[in-house]
Design a protein around this motif. Structure first.
Motif, PDB file in Angstrom:
ATOM      1  N   UNK A  45      38.414  82.192  14.695  1.00  0.00           N
ATOM      2  CA  UNK A  45      38.338  81.404  15.928  1.00  0.00           C
ATOM      3  C   UNK A  45      39.730  80.941  16.372  1.00  0.00           C
ATOM      4  N   UNK A  46      40.622  81.914  16.463  1.00  0.00           N
ATOM      5  CA  UNK A  46      41.964  81.688  16.989  1.00  0.00           C
ATOM      6  C   UNK A  46      41.899  81.931  18.495  1.00  0.00           C
ATOM      7  N   UNK A  47      41.681  80.850  19.252  1.00  0.00           N
ATOM      8  CA  UNK A  47      41.422  80.985  20.690  1.00  0.00           C
ATOM      9  C   UNK A  47      42.634  81.532  21.442  1.00  0.00           C
ATOM     10  N   UNK A  48      43.817  81.087  21.103  1.00  0.00           N
ATOM     11  CA  UNK A  48      45.013  81.519  21.827  1.00  0.00           C
ATOM     12  C   UNK A  48      45.231  83.020  21.664  1.00  0.00           C
ATOM     13  N   UNK A  49      45.084  83.517  20.456  1.00  0.00           N
ATOM     14  CA  UNK A  49      45.273  84.947  20.230  1.00  0.00           C
ATOM     15  C   UNK A  49      44.132  85.760  20.826  1.00  0.00           C
ATOM     16  N   UNK A  50      42.922  85.200  20.784  1.00  0.00           N
ATOM     17  CA  UNK A  50      41.775  85.916  21.328  1.00  0.00           C
ATOM     18  C   UNK A  50      41.886  86.090  22.836  1.00  0.00           C
ATOM     19  N   UNK A  51      42.443  85.091  23.550  1.00  0.00           N
ATOM     20  CA  UNK A  51      42.629  85.212  24.994  1.00  0.00           C
ATOM     21  C   UNK A  51      43.614  86.328  25.350  1.00  0.00           C
ATOM     22  N   UNK A  99      50.701 105.734  28.940  1.00  0.00           N
ATOM     23  CA  UNK A  99      49.312 106.010  28.595  1.00  0.00           C
ATOM     24  C   UNK A  99      49.147 107.471  28.218  1.00  0.00           C
ATOM     25  N   UNK A 100      48.502 107.688  27.091  1.00  0.00           N
ATOM     26  CA  UNK A 100      48.264 109.039  26.600  1.00  0.00           C
ATOM     27  C   UNK A 100      46.956 109.033  25.830  1.00  0.00           C
ATOM     28  N   UNK A 101      46.095 109.997  26.093  1.00  0.00           N
ATOM     29  CA  UNK A 101      44.786 110.033  25.442  1.00  0.00           C
ATOM     30  C   UNK A 101      44.890 110.290  23.943  1.00  0.00           C
ATOM     31  N   UNK A 102      46.036 110.762  23.462  1.00  0.00           N
ATOM     32  CA  UNK A 102      46.199 111.000  22.031  1.00  0.00           C
ATOM     33  C   UNK A 102      46.714 109.757  21.302  1.00  0.00           C
ATOM     34  N   UNK A 103      47.556 108.979  21.977  1.00  0.00           N
ATOM     35  CA  UNK A 103      48.134 107.798  21.338  1.00  0.00           C
ATOM     36  C   UNK A 103      47.360 106.516  21.662  1.00  0.00           C
ATOM     37  N   UNK A 104      46.644 106.513  22.773  1.00  0.00           N
ATOM     38  CA  UNK A 104      45.941 105.297  23.169  1.00  0.00           C
ATOM     39  C   UNK A 104      44.848 104.892  22.178  1.00  0.00           C
ATOM     40  N   UNK A 105      44.036 105.807  21.593  1.00  0.00           N
ATOM     41  CA  UNK A 105      42.983 105.364  20.661  1.00  0.00           C
ATOM     42  C   UNK A 105      43.498 104.541  19.487  1.00  0.00           C
ATOM     43  N   UNK A 106      44.660 104.886  18.936  1.00  0.00           N
ATOM     44  CA  UNK A 106      45.187 104.110  17.808  1.00  0.00           C
ATOM     45  C   UNK A 106      45.591 102.706  18.242  1.00  0.00           C
ATOM     46  N   UNK A 107      46.209 102.586  19.441  1.00  0.00           N
ATOM     47  CA  UNK A 107      46.564 101.252  19.953  1.00  0.00           C
ATOM     48  C   UNK A 107      45.319 100.430  20.254  1.00  0.00           C
ATOM     49  N   UNK A 108      44.337 101.061  20.855  1.00  0.00           N
ATOM     50  CA  UNK A 108      43.095 100.358  21.193  1.00  0.00           C
ATOM     51  C   UNK A 108      42.355  99.930  19.932  1.00  0.00           C
ATOM     52  N   UNK A 109      42.423 100.748  18.875  1.00  0.00           N
ATOM     53  CA  UNK A 109      41.754 100.377  17.630  1.00  0.00           C
ATOM     54  C   UNK A 109      42.405  99.150  17.006  1.00  0.00           C
ATOM     55  N   UNK A 110      43.714  99.028  17.103  1.00  0.00           N
ATOM     56  CA  UNK A 110      44.397  97.835  16.602  1.00  0.00           C
ATOM     57  C   UNK A 110      43.984  96.597  17.392  1.00  0.00           C
ATOM     58  N   UNK A 111      43.857  96.732  18.708  1.00  0.00           N
ATOM     59  CA  UNK A 111      43.403  95.601  19.539  1.00  0.00           C
ATOM     60  C   UNK A 111      41.983  95.199  19.156  1.00  0.00           C
ATOM     61  N   UNK A 112      41.130  96.187  18.919  1.00  0.00           N
ATOM     62  CA  UNK A 112      39.737  95.921  18.569  1.00  0.00           C
ATOM     63  C   UNK A 112      39.635  95.157  17.246  1.00  0.00           C
ATOM     64  N   UNK A 113      40.399  95.579  16.237  1.00  0.00           N
ATOM     65  CA  UNK A 113      40.342  94.938  14.918  1.00  0.00           C
ATOM     66  C   UNK A 113      40.935  93.528  14.989  1.00  0.00           C
ATOM     67  N   UNK A 114      42.054  93.349  15.679  1.00  0.00           N
ATOM     68  CA  UNK A 114      42.673  92.024  15.787  1.00  0.00           C
ATOM     69  C   UNK A 114      41.783  91.051  16.559  1.00  0.00           C
ATOM     70  N   UNK A 115      41.097  91.552  17.586  1.00  0.00           N
ATOM     71  CA  UNK A 115      40.209  90.682  18.360  1.00  0.00           C
ATOM     72  C   UNK A 115      39.055  90.170  17.507  1.00  0.00           C
ATOM     73  N   UNK A 116      38.465  91.025  16.688  1.00  0.00           N
ATOM     74  CA  UNK A 116      37.350  90.585  15.851  1.00  0.00           C
ATOM     75  C   UNK A 116      37.819  89.694  14.698  1.00  0.00           C
ATOM     76  N   UNK A 117      39.011  89.935  14.182  1.00  0.00           N
ATOM     77  CA  UNK A 117      39.549  89.025  13.168  1.00  0.00           C
ATOM     78  C   UNK A 117      39.843  87.650  13.764  1.00  0.00           C
ATOM     79  N   UNK A 118      40.346  87.614  15.000  1.00  0.00           N
ATOM     80  CA  UNK A 118      40.598  86.334  15.670  1.00  0.00           C
ATOM     81  C   UNK A 118      39.297  85.611  15.972  1.00  0.00           C
ATOM     82  N   UNK A 119      38.244  86.372  16.254  1.00  0.00           N
ATOM     83  CA  UNK A 119      36.942  85.747  16.488  1.00  0.00           C
ATOM     84  C   UNK A 119      36.402  85.112  15.214  1.00  0.00           C
ATOM     85  N   UNK A 120      36.566  85.802  14.079  1.00  0.00           N
ATOM     86  CA  UNK A 120      36.087  85.254  12.812  1.00  0.00           C
ATOM     87  C   UNK A 120      36.877  83.999  12.430  1.00  0.00           C
TER      88      UNK A 120
END
Length: 305
Positions: A154-160, A131-152
């Motif tokens: 409706x890929x339930x397995x990936x969203x979980x 965990x690093x405050x400089x590298x964590x935002x980029x990883x978290x941003x990828x999780x955020x974008x993938x989660x919303x794409x899975x919601x659109x």
């Protein structure tokens, strides 16, 4: 030793029986069997009378003064995530609208430093060395974008895998008969960590890491109803969005990962756009022999729908 019955006596008994059968007074007492068709009866199981005579040993022992073990109503809980956001971050009013050189901007920056100074990044780094405050935002941003794409999609397995069990119902609620189009356009500001907490749950030492990320980006979102009519947003108009997203990880679980846990909506945030709902215009009440004519069905402007 055998006894001989005279033949005359046997003949006398047979004659008496025949006379009795011919006597109408005797015939009226004979049973008559008449076949009748009755209602079909299904099998009815017998009641267990043994249960009525059972002795309640627990009640007898309680009356005798014997202390019995108390029964507890157990309810299953999920320990892979917490039930909420502990010590949520308080966004400063007017964020992303004030200049850092102005008086309000300097006050806002001071408040951010005060809240980050009280964070618990050391405990998170102890259980998650990467965990690093400089590298964590980029990883978290990828999780955020993938989660919303899975919601659109409706890929339930990936969203979980990308969101926690607490966040999943909030994301999918009310989307059963809707079509969602979402697209990440660009980041207006680089995402950064503004808050971190390390609470425990169930028992002391069962730690969870919660990190709040400030995201200022541009997105395209459009929501359609089950009839294909636009309810919210526009596919051709990107909009600026400022959000405070909370990510969580079960630190005691060696196989745990950071997942989307929730969003913090400040009190000063502007209200959301109203949803355009599809309504039905009432037509004329026709009689069975009448036909509907579209040119005669005109709704006056004075009547509200």
């Amino acid at each position: 030793m055998r006894f001989k019955v005279p033949l005359q006596r046997l003949m006398c008994h047979s004659v008496q029986r025949e006379v009795a059968l011919l006597n109408p007074a005797v015939q009226c007492h004979l049973p008559l069997v008449i076949p009748l068709r009755t209602k079909k009866r299904y099998f009815i199981p017998k009641t267990d009378d043994a249960k009525k005579h059972t002795i309640d040993l627990e009640a007898l022992s309680r009356a005798a003064g014997v202390v019995t073990q108390q029964e507890y109503m157990e309810r299953a809980i999920n320990i892979s995530c917490t039930a909420g956001i502990f010590d949520p971050y308080v966004p400063p009013e007017g964020d992303a609208r004030l200049s850092k050189l102005s008086k309000e901007g300097i006050k806002q920056r001071t408040e951010q430093l005060r809240q980050s100074a009280a964070s618990q990044l050391a405990q998170i780094r102890e259980h998650d060395p990467k965990f690093n405050t400089k590298e964590f935002p980029s990883r978290a941003m990828e999780i955020f974008v993938e989660a919303h794409n899975s919601l659109a999609q409706f890929n339930k397995e990936k969203l979980h895998k990308l969101v926690t069990e607490r966040c999943y119902p909030d994301m999918v609620r009310g989307n059963r008969y809707k079509t969602i189009h979402w697209k990440f356009v660009e980041s207006l500001e680089s995402p950064r960590v503004v808050h971190a907490r390390c609470p425990d749950m169930v028992s002391k030492g069962n730690l969870y890491g919660q990190v709040t990320l400030r995201i200022h980006y541009k997105q395209i979102v459009a929501v359609y109803d089950r009839f294909g009519r636009l309810m919210l947003g526009d596919e051709n108009e990107p909009r600026d969005v400022l959000e405070y997203v909370v990510f969580e990880r079960h630190l005691k679980n060696p196989y745990g990962c950071w997942r989307l846990h929730g969003k913090i909506i400040p009190d000063w945030a502007p209200p959301k756009d109203p949803i355009m709902k599809t309504v039905m215009i009432p037509g004329p009440q026709l009689k069975p022999w009448e036909e509907f004519k579209s040119h005669n069905n005109e709704v006056s402007k004075s009547e509200g729908v």
